[in-house]
Design an enzyme around this catalytic site. Structure first.
Site, mmCIF file in Angstrom:
data_model
loop_
_atom_site.group_PDB
_atom_site.id
_atom_site.type_symbol
_atom_site.label_atom_id
_atom_site.label_comp_id
_atom_site.label_asym_id
_atom_site.label_seq_id
_atom_site.Cartn_x
_atom_site.Cartn_y
_atom_site.Cartn_z
ATOM 1 N N HIS A 50 2.725 -5.620 1.780
ATOM 2 C CA HIS A 50 1.782 -6.224 0.821
ATOM 3 C C HIS A 50 2.566 -6.818 -0.276
ATOM 4 C CE1 HIS A 50 -2.069 -4.835 2.650
ATOM 5 N NE2 HIS A 50 -1.326 -4.793 3.741
ATOM 6 N N GLU A 52 1.650 -7.005 -3.519
ATOM 7 C CA GLU A 52 1.862 -5.843 -4.670
ATOM 8 C C GLU A 52 3.037 -5.014 -4.496
ATOM 9 O OE1 GLU A 52 -2.510 -7.008 -4.201
ATOM 10 O OE2 GLU A 52 -0.833 -6.748 -2.859
ATOM 11 N N CYS A 79 -5.738 -4.055 -2.549
ATOM 12 C CA CYS A 79 -6.428 -3.388 -1.570
ATOM 13 C C CYS A 79 -6.316 -1.771 -1.865
ATOM 14 C CB CYS A 79 -5.983 -3.394 -0.006
ATOM 15 S SG CYS A 79 -4.166 -2.796 0.268
ATOM 16 N N CYS A 82 -2.414 -0.770 -1.965
ATOM 17 C CA CYS A 82 -1.827 -1.362 -3.081
ATOM 18 C C CYS A 82 -2.239 -0.758 -4.392
ATOM 19 C CB CYS A 82 -2.010 -2.840 -2.717
ATOM 20 S SG CYS A 82 -1.076 -3.577 -1.502
#
Length: 142
Positions: A50, A52, A79, A82
């Protein structure tokens, strides 16, 4: 020195998302306004890549002594995975555009907010939402 504002850094995150042809971009900024940036690479690098996480993985390129003084900007609310990585990295502030609820309208999401994860951590993480939200929602629509 003139400090750049949250909108400036969020636009950088939006630019990253567009660069990666994904709705997800992230920027991490230190106190001297040096930064690292990334976008989602899950199609190439697997399910944990992801934006992040990719930005956190570049933290060693930033000069900082206290991670709590770092700010992470994300086009979409982090999320749970993350946000947990943000906690473990010790980052002190998270600013995001679109919410998990917004993202859920366009795809699958685990409906646990960043605030819920942050509230379970051992330190206070500042959260700021809705920065350039409409631009971030436009990314989700594509």
């Amino acid at each position: 020195m003139i400090s750049k504002d949250d909108q400036y850094w969020m636009i950088k995150a939006v630019e990253q998302a567009k660069l990666g042809n994904t709705p997800f971009g992230a920027v991490i900024v230190n106190e001297e306004e040096e930064y690292t940036e990334a976008y989602n690479t899950t199609k190439q690098d697997g399910p944990v890549a992801h934006a992040e996480i990719n930005a956190i993985n570049k933290l060693n390129s930033l000069d900082y002594t206290n991670a709590a003084r770092l700010t992470l900007y994300s086009t979409v609310e982090p999320c749970p995975m993350c946000m947990s990585a943000i906690v473990w990295a010790g980052i002190g502030k998270v600013v995001y555009g679109a919410s998990i609820a917004d993202a859920s309208e366009f795809g699958r999401q685990i409906n646990i907010t960043s605030e819920e994860v942050a509230n379970k951590s051992w330190y206070n993480i500042a959260l700021e939402s809705d920065v350039e939200r409409e631009k971030c929602i436009e990314l989700l629509k594509k």
